[in-house]
Design an enzyme around this catalytic site. Structure first.
Site, mmCIF file in Angstrom:
data_model
loop_
_atom_site.group_PDB
_atom_site.id
_atom_site.type_symbol
_atom_site.label_atom_id
_atom_site.label_comp_id
_atom_site.label_asym_id
_atom_site.label_seq_id
_atom_site.Cartn_x
_atom_site.Cartn_y
_atom_site.Cartn_z
ATOM 1 C CG ASP A 70 -2.086 0.912 1.090
ATOM 2 O OD1 ASP A 70 -2.666 0.940 -0.005
ATOM 3 O OD2 ASP A 70 -2.428 1.571 2.071
ATOM 4 C CB CYS A 114 -4.218 3.862 0.160
ATOM 5 S SG CYS A 114 -5.180 4.696 1.424
ATOM 6 C CG HIS A 200 -9.275 2.133 4.134
ATOM 7 N ND1 HIS A 200 -8.321 3.108 3.927
ATOM 8 C CD2 HIS A 200 -10.297 2.719 4.830
ATOM 9 C CE1 HIS A 200 -8.732 4.243 4.476
ATOM 10 N NE2 HIS A 200 -9.920 4.030 5.044
#
Length: 277
Positions: A70, A114, A200
């Site tokens: 990431d 991200c 996420h």
């Protein structure tokens, strides 16, 4: 007279406390955000689903292992002639993957941050097309980032007018369930899918990994989460004040150990096949 002195003292204390709070406002916001993070439970064994005792007969599709680092920058690895702190932290294991495999020099991220970039990877579509063009972020954290000076080319900015339009729970900001993920596509071909690590892409029911095509999942839903508690002896942590964008003093013991560990990692042999079981 005495009452006036007491009043004056209280005013001075309040002014001093207010000045200190303003000076350390970003630190206080970060401390508050950390206090709201989910508790990291003690390590415990995980019971994974078991594969077949014997490989299925006939030709089978290859195993697919996708590893995503990431926010890894082009200059964070030594493959491209640079690396962190001008190559002070070599990345031979990562470099070996490119040396033995294929490097997509013109393959660009679908977004500059991200979560949307991973949403693009998961769906094969620009995240803007399905309304996921921003990283789900608490307002307090956005306020911290927007409060930094930045530079003339990329000045920091916090849009106060948009706070009212921001969900109070950022876990509700998610990739829509109507999008087809790579995990869902693989399941139609008989694959067993597993997600490990950061997600996420939504933390509420209907948007979690198990709802988006993964048979099993072990990780955390929110961003900026820790894999282990701070100070865990099994985790090599950054020395205080260090970051990937700063010069790393290789004299620090923690950095020396990290560099030594990286140098001791054997190159990855891409010709080794994963076990058929």
């Amino acid at each position: 007279m005495k009452a006036w002195k007491v009043f004056s003292g209280i005013v001075v204390l309040l002014v001093a406390a207010g000045a200190a709070a303003w000076h350390f406002r970003f630190d206080l916001i970060i401390m508050l955000a950390r206090a709201k993070q989910p508790k990291i439970e003690a390590n415990h064994a995980v019971t994974w689903a078991q594969g077949p005792v014997a490989p299925p007969a006939g030709q089978r599709p290859p195993n697919v292992v996708f590893i995503l680092a990431d926010d890894l920058g082009y200059n964070d690895v030594t493959l491209n002639g640079g690396g962190v702190a001008n190559g002070a932290v070599p990345t031979p294991a990562i470099d070996s993957i490119a040396h033995q495999g294929v490097t997509f020099a013109n393959g660009y991220s679908g977004n500059a941050t991200c979560a949307p970039s991973r949403a693009a990877i998961m769906t094969g579509r620009y995240a803007t097309r399905f309304g996921f063009e921003f990283t789900p972020t608490p307002v307090a954290f956005s306020r911290v980032v927007g409060g930094h000076q930045g530079d003339s080319l990329h000045p920091s900015h916090f849009n106060k007018d948009e706070v009212k339009n921001t969900p109070k729970d950022d876990s509700t900001e998610a990739v829509p369930s109507t999008e087809i993920t790579i995990a869902e596509a693989l399941k139609t071909r008989g694959y067993h899918t597993v997600h490990l690590g950061k997600w996420h892409l939504g933390g509420v029911k209907g948007s979690r990994p198990e709802d988006q095509g993964f048979d099993e999942s072990l990780g955390f839903m929110a961003g900026a989460s820790l894999f282990a508690p701070v100070g865990d002896p099994s985790v090599e942590e950054f020395a205080p004040g260090l970051g990937s964008d700063r010069q790393v003093p290789v004299g620090r013991p923690a950095v020396r150990r990290a560099v030594q560990r990286l140098e001791d990692v054997p190159p990855v042999d891409l010709h080794d096949r994963l076990p058929d079981g």
